[in-house]
Enzyme design. Structure first.
Site, PDB file in Angstrom:
ATOM      1  N   GLY A   1     -56.226  33.124  70.913  1.00 27.85           N
ATOM      2  CA  GLY A   1     -56.140  34.320  70.100  1.00 27.85           C
ATOM      3  C   GLY A   1     -57.463  35.079  70.101  1.00 27.85           C
ATOM      4  N   CYS A   2     -57.428  36.306  69.643  1.00 33.85           N
ATOM      5  CA  CYS A   2     -58.621  37.151  69.693  1.00 33.85           C
ATOM      6  C   CYS A   2     -59.701  36.671  68.740  1.00 33.85           C
ATOM      7  CB  CYS A   2     -58.254  38.603  69.422  1.00 33.85           C
ATOM      8  SG  CYS A   2     -57.199  38.859  67.987  1.00 33.85           S
ATOM      9  N   TYR A   3     -59.361  36.466  67.475  1.00 32.54           N
ATOM     10  CA  TYR A   3     -60.366  35.974  66.523  1.00 32.54           C
ATOM     11  C   TYR A   3     -60.913  34.607  66.939  1.00 32.54           C
ATOM     12  CZ  TYR A   3     -59.210  39.539  62.921  1.00 32.54           C
ATOM     13  OH  TYR A   3     -59.024  40.686  62.208  1.00 32.54           O
TER      14      TYR A   3
ATOM     15  N   THR B   1     -61.258  33.359  69.884  1.00 36.18           N
ATOM     16  CA  THR B   1     -62.155  33.475  71.035  1.00 36.18           C
ATOM     17  C   THR B   1     -63.562  33.839  70.585  1.00 36.18           C
ATOM     18  OG1 THR B   1     -60.371  34.088  72.554  1.00 36.18           O
ATOM     19  CG2 THR B   1     -62.590  34.791  73.160  1.00 36.18           C
ATOM     20  N   ALA B   2     -63.670  34.906  69.776  1.00 36.51           N
ATOM     21  CA  ALA B   2     -65.001  35.331  69.319  1.00 36.51           C
ATOM     22  C   ALA B   2     -65.654  34.248  68.461  1.00 36.51           C
ATOM     23  CB  ALA B   2     -64.883  36.638  68.533  1.00 36.51           C
TER      24      ALA B   2
END
Lengths: 345, 345, 345, 345
Positions: free
Chosen positions: D148-150, D152-153
């Site tokens: 997911g995007c969150y 990953t960061a």
């Protein structure tokens, strides 16, 4: 004075509610919404928490008419035309923010709105509520057809010079730029944040409902036939309209003379501000306020006139002008409830 | 092929650097910046960290000429005209993104740029780099005057029909809307975030330097005198230009015929996309790419033609077209390094 | 009552002017600006055309003191501390929107503001103007240190629970998101539209001047030492602050109990609105208004409390709270001039 | 190599299509969309006009499996889990951008996704595609659960220090700020332009599906239980995620040591850039690119660590990382098709 709003979930309604809250003489006592009846305005618009908490109701014209003096319609097209007659019969003043009573010709309405027009008797009765121009008629009106947002900016920009017959009526081009709130609260991919942000879109070329509205007024003021080429654009901001208006000069007048014409034309009008030569208004300079700011530029090289006119589409272009009209009808000072300055930045 | 950029701290330069990084045949070996010499491009633009790390240098034309074949000027007005002659003498091809070599008439330049023009011999030598139109001349050029952003969108939108002489050359009105990056990296209250956000501004009415540039090309293509009324506007987004172009039809042609004209005119051009009737391009649909998307609308009611043309002002309106011109000069495929699709949303 | 503003060209000043225009009892008679003396506020801020047209003046404390009763300082750091003493001597009430009198400790001021503090006698005299909390002291004050924007949102969110000692004072983390207007009107690349649009930036990690301000108040309310970890972020909008506050619960209280605590704590406060469980406020819901909207969320899984608090940074975070304090000092209703609802959308 | 995308109308799909267009070894031959089958991608996304024109198709797994080697799922939750098994049976490599195969525990999936999990055998087979961390497993994978995007960061920001056990695993707080495109193309009032512009919203406190995903990976890397407090926020921009991560240090290490740890940890990773001390990355600095930029700040006063990590949510947070994983699986250089620099400004 007690007033009601019909169509309580759109941006027009909530903007009316905001301004009425600051009004010294009018009190908003009822908000009508079919889809949200039983809920409060604050439930639909949480920013109204603690400000307007009463429940929205469904419409009962007869009962409502006994408790209020004036009703604002903030409804989509083709709603008010069915309800206004009954309110008028009960003596309630109607200010309609939709387009139902703006066009005098039922044929034109049918053509541009793709629906049958209101009964002619009401079209005749309705006064076009461009406050600065039709003040005298508004004073006596029981039914106001409140102008559209683009026509308001355009007509206030054009009427002084079109009355003078200094421009070629068939040369008029209006290039409009609107904030996204003009599209309302209805969902569509077109105004989905990710697709509208960082984007400019032209739309409804030659087909926008505001074209016949502009032409009807301009014809009357110019005393001649007139056709407007109008291209609306949507730009990535919430509020504000700028219309950039182009016309060919037919008289040899100079910038100073035109400047003076506009200053004199609007000198007693509290909400129209003419910018000095070389200074152009921006939409943010009228944000949240009822002002219409106008600049005129004569291009000596091409003999074309460019007029830049800005308003807040939800205030002077809708709710603010409606309240200005209510003030005029009631003989109150025209600025009552509308004296808050623009919010900047 | 080895290339250099002069003017390494502006948006034009960093956009050239971005595209050159993706180019199969050209290598960026030197970036010249007086104000930032000694620093790397990545220090001035941290998004370039790890991508372009070499130090920027001050300019030594002779030394630089030995190491490179082509130089891009991403400098403000009145810089390249002093330096280009020396590069040409050393045989280095020059692509100038500034306006110094765009106007053929030194008098016009002096009038609109308020500064002395480049020497006539170089003005004559310079080829106006509107890639789709002047491809044949570009192939042989040693000095390219890369077009301005507004002229690129406007001219690609107008040239097919102006060549046909189907419109009145004196009726042309161009209403431009640009993203804020067009104003560059220089600080000013005008593009201060809080004052530009949620705002639309018209500016430089009748005085924008791109007016004589548009007129020079249109005159040549129309074979007649022509005057353009141009109003630029700045809207609250970073990239993108839309020009909405108005003109009076003089021939009785219909929408289908005009549509066909544009399709045929651009059918072999990889970067111009003509939208089908009724579909309008938006600026976001070309974001980050070298495309110019065009729609044509004939208003049957008013016989006026409206052309909507969109580009990314920093790509097709600046760095992308410069690289397209480099490709043409070198006989490479025109799309080399420019094949990345628009970024959407 | 007659009031003056010192520092007439910043956003704080123009927001004070906006709100004062709507105030029933106070009249803005003088605006002081050294850089713009002789010009009107409307020349510096064209949205004020026709609203506030008087010329701005340079400062003569003695003369000014004879004509006004209260002065607002909308000046940068390190200005008011030099001027306030003289105004106080002449009996003029001072409300300082800058940070000069907020920190009680001269050492702390010197450390965080990198400049010498105001004289201790004035630091002692100054009342911290967090209206909802220090109302009793404000009533008697002659010098108000108006709170910073981040501290206002943070402290109103934390004080009810920190007074109860239900959270670990060393666990407090404040993650702030501000609109760009908080950075003021001064130009910088950081808030250049093209670099700030479509961007989120963290800044001043561990060094923001609002840290000691928050800690000073929290210590006092918690009756214990407390250290705050604070990360401010700037997001691409003009107005609004959200602080997301994290803390470890030390007592076993549930959501309902905390919810009730906040409701009771603020039940008589007209400008604090506690959202019901599960509903979170957004910054737009307080846009242009003096509200502080707060939601509390207890994560049962992690036993951490999250508090979301939003204000308009220029209203409740600056000019609005200053006027609220003026109202309290003068014994007027606290909401005078501040009753306009948020602008939405 | 021939690849297909399933779920052709969402932002994930069109971003995959954009990057694949620039890929040297992979060719996009089929796009599957039930709702838009028969239409081309360019009809749904006009920016793809002339780039990807083939018609989208309905899904026939068996037939499709004969023509392609790899399939990307850009589908909503609860779709891929039904289809992946059949593709695997035909030997087609599957990269799933949805959450269906991310959680190893079917119970956790059922709890957070409110739906039954995929069959355990496939959950076991799936490799979590955080490219920089699980490269060795990815090389051999037939089924990738793309992060997911969150997460990953967040994970790229936390893993170096959590592996070292220098922070208290129960102190981790993640405050996320996402651009609006993360909410997808589905219409909702929440992301209606007029309501999302000039606004910041917190949402899904303690209930976001990315929480168990972060915790699963952190547990594994920390070799201990760990609970994350996560508050996502949506800010008014289209692309980009910043996670601001807070944690209590448990070891007495200094900024330089931590800085060095991160530099070494990622020194061979082409897409992770560690900022020097005192420099913070912004989301715009990775716009349109596959980079993850990270800064670490140790607050000496509070002994808390703050980590700022930014990605483009649609690239490194979705389509870009998916293609990075395809590259790793195929033994191609990891950067193939992903070498385009960020677009700035």
């Amino acid at each position: 004075m007690r007033v009601a709003i019909i169509g309580g979930t759109g941006y027009g309604a909530v903007e009316l509610a905001r301004i009425l809250k600051m009004h010294p003489y009018a009190e908003l006592t009822t908000v009508i919404s079919h889809s949200q009846s039983g809920n409060s305005l604050a439930e639909v618009y949480p920013h109204m928490t603690g400000i307007i908490e009463q429940s929205m109701k469904t419409l009962d014209v007869k009962a409502l008419s006994k408790t209020i003096d004036l009703v604002f319609f903030a409804t989509p097209s083709n709603v008010s035309k069915e309800i206004v007659p009954e309110f008028l019969q009960y003596g309630v003043t109607c200010i309609d923010l939709s387009g139902d009573f703006r066009l005098k010709s039922p044929e034109l309405y049918a053509e541009w709105y793709q629906a049958p027009a209101a009964a002619s008797v009401y079209l005749d009765k309705a006064v076009y509520g461009l406050s600065e121009i039709y003040q005298e008629n508004i004073k006596k009106a029981k039914l106001i057809a409140n102008p559209g947002c683009y026509p308001t900016a355009t007509l206030l920009g054009l009427i002084p010079i079109i009355q003078k017959e200094w421009i070629d009526p068939n040369s008029v081009i209006v290039d409009g730029k609107t904030g996204v709130s003009g599209a309302g609260r209805g969902l569509s991919l077109n105004v989905h944040f990710s697709e509208m942000n960082e984007n400019v879109k032209a739309y409804k070329l030659g087909t926008h409902k505001h074209i016949p509205e502009m032409e009807q007024v301009l014809k009357q003021e110019a005393n001649t036939d007139i056709q407007v080429t109008f291209t609306p654009h949507i730009v990535p901001m919430t509020r504000g309209i700028m219309t950039t208006i182009y016309a060919d000069l037919t008289e040899s007048v100079d910038q100073v003379t035109i400047q003076q014409l506009y200053h004199e034309f609007y000198q007693t009008q509290p909400f129209v501000r003419i910018r000095p030569e070389g200074i152009l208004p921006t939409t943010k300079e009228v944000y949240g306020s009822n002002y219409c700011d106008i600049a005129i530029h004569l291009d000596k090289r091409t003999d074309k006139l460019t007029i830049v006119s800005v308003i807040d589409n939800l205030v002077k272009g809708a709710a603010g002008q409606a309240i200005q009209n209510m003030n005029i009808i009631n003989g109150w000072e025209e600025t009552a409830g509308l004296e808050h300055p623009p919010i900047y930045p």
